[in-house]
Write a protein that holds these residues in place. Structure first.
Motif, PDB file in Angstrom:
ATOM      1  N   SER A  96      75.791  59.701  -1.241  1.00 14.99           N
ATOM      2  CA  SER A  96      75.955  58.890  -0.037  1.00 14.99           C
ATOM      3  C   SER A  96      75.621  57.437  -0.348  1.00 14.99           C
ATOM      4  O   SER A  96      74.670  57.150  -1.083  1.00 14.99           O
ATOM      5  N   ASN A  97      76.421  56.533   0.182  1.00 12.20           N
ATOM      6  CA  ASN A  97      76.168  55.100   0.072  1.00 12.20           C
ATOM      7  C   ASN A  97      76.046  54.525   1.479  1.00 12.20           C
ATOM      8  O   ASN A  97      76.934  54.749   2.311  1.00 12.20           O
ATOM      9  N   GLU A  98      74.974  53.778   1.738  1.00 17.25           N
ATOM     10  CA  GLU A  98      74.772  53.163   3.044  1.00 17.25           C
ATOM     11  C   GLU A  98      74.777  51.645   2.887  1.00 17.25           C
ATOM     12  O   GLU A  98      74.100  51.104   2.006  1.00 17.25           O
ATOM     13  N   TYR A  99      75.539  50.953   3.756  1.00 18.08           N
ATOM     14  CA  TYR A  99      75.685  49.509   3.653  1.00 18.08           C
ATOM     15  C   TYR A  99      75.155  48.825   4.915  1.00 18.08           C
ATOM     16  O   TYR A  99      75.354  49.314   6.031  1.00 18.08           O
ATOM     17  N   THR A 100      74.490  47.677   4.712  1.00 16.44           N
ATOM     18  CA  THR A 100      74.125  46.813   5.833  1.00 16.44           C
ATOM     19  C   THR A 100      74.693  45.424   5.575  1.00 16.44           C
ATOM     20  O   THR A 100      74.981  45.057   4.421  1.00 16.44           O
ATOM     21  N   TYR A 101      74.843  44.657   6.657  1.00 16.27           N
ATOM     22  CA  TYR A 101      75.480  43.351   6.566  1.00 16.27           C
ATOM     23  C   TYR A 101      74.645  42.301   7.303  1.00 16.27           C
ATOM     24  O   TYR A 101      73.884  42.629   8.222  1.00 16.27           O
ATOM     25  N   GLU A 102      74.831  41.054   6.877  1.00 15.75           N
ATOM     26  CA  GLU A 102      74.182  39.918   7.533  1.00 15.75           C
ATOM     27  C   GLU A 102      75.185  38.771   7.555  1.00 15.75           C
ATOM     28  O   GLU A 102      75.730  38.402   6.510  1.00 15.75           O
ATOM     29  N   ASN A 103      75.423  38.225   8.756  1.00 18.71           N
ATOM     30  CA  ASN A 103      76.430  37.171   8.909  1.00 18.71           C
ATOM     31  C   ASN A 103      77.792  37.598   8.363  1.00 18.71           C
ATOM     32  O   ASN A 103      78.485  36.821   7.699  1.00 18.71           O
TER      33      ASN A 103
END
Length: 278
Positions: A96-103
């Motif tokens: 599993s790969n989990e991604y978060t983002y900013e701007n």
């Protein structure tokens, strides 16, 4: 009679004009292609990868080959951003790969590997943190899970710098814990659209190498964020060229690749891939 002929002529012009507009609209829509399949023509693999979508959002990728069993990746979105990938062997979850983002930019990527398809032990987790620097440079710091301090910087691959030119990665530099460059990879591109260009969210995902994670190696899924297609690849380690390849493409009428051939630096043929689209 003359008025009748003029009326018929006017109606024909209207019909032709409508037909042309319809044809043009159809052609314009077809230019936004979505990759349907990758077929690897190789005696050692024979890999076939199929892509399915919900609109222009990737839903699932599945593959079979000579040396591997059935595998698949499923994707989850938050808005137009991909926030999770799950990799399966058969029906067993392995990755599993989990991604978060900013701007609206990728900020973290956490990779988890299961213990035989049952649980995700923390020791099997790695974390990438993305820092965006001036001049189109992104610094990726790699961390491994520690029972003592949660996350500690990886000793194997602590830092990678990624250099962009517009929407293409043109260089990757791998550094040791002292900030010294260990290896460097340079890329060159054509002017044609990448096979993944129209997949929503793919342009946000990139990593320390050409694949967003190791599981994607089974699917030929690489270089997904670039706008164009790689035509040259060169790796240098400690000042010595260790690997060099170049790629030739044939393209369809819309400019997207329908065939790719990979060559060693000696022009020796290596492998061939064929692409189809929806």
């Amino acid at each position: 009679m003359k008025k009748f002929k003029n009326l018929i002529g006017a109606l024909l012009l209207v019909f032709i004009s409508c037909s042309d507009n319809g044809t043009q609209e159809s052609i314009q829509e077809n230019k936004k292609l979505l990759l349907k399949s990758i077929q690897e023509i190789s005696p050692s693999s024979g890999l076939s990868t199929i892509f399915t979508y919900d609109g222009f959002k990737i839903k699932e990728v599945s593959t079979t080959g000579i040396n591997i069993g059935p595998k698949k990746i499923t994707y989850a979105y938050t808005g137009d951003l991909i926030t999770q990938e799950n990799g399966y062997v058969g029906d067993i979850l392995y990755f599993s790969n989990e991604y978060t983002y900013e701007n609206n930019k990728l900020k973290t990527a956490i990779s988890k590997i299961t213990n035989g398809g049952t649980i995700f032990p923390p020791i099997n987790e790695t974390k990438l943190i993305y820092n965006y620097l001036p001049e189109n440079i992104v610094e990726i710091n790699s961390y491994t899970y520690s029972f003592i301090s949660d996350w500690e910087q990886s000793q194997f691959l602590p830092k990678v710098k990624v250099y962009f030119n517009e929407d293409n990665i043109i260089k990757r530099e791998t550094m040791d814990s002292d900030g010294q460059i260990i290896s460097r990879i340079d890329y060159e591109y054509d002017n044609n659209p990448n096979i993944y260009k129209n997949v929503i969210g793919f342009n946000k995902l990139f990593s320390t190498n050409d694949y967003t994670n190791n599981f994607n190696r089974h699917f030929n899924i690489k270089d997904i964020n670039n706008a164009n297609n790689v035509i040259k690849f060169k790796e240098t380690i400690n000042g010595f060229i260790t690997e060099s390849e170049h790629y030739n493409y044939t393209v369809n009428l819309d400019g997207y690749p329908d065939e790719k051939r990979s060559y060693w630096s000696s022009n020796q043929y290596l492998i061939e891939k064929k692409y189809t689209y929806y």
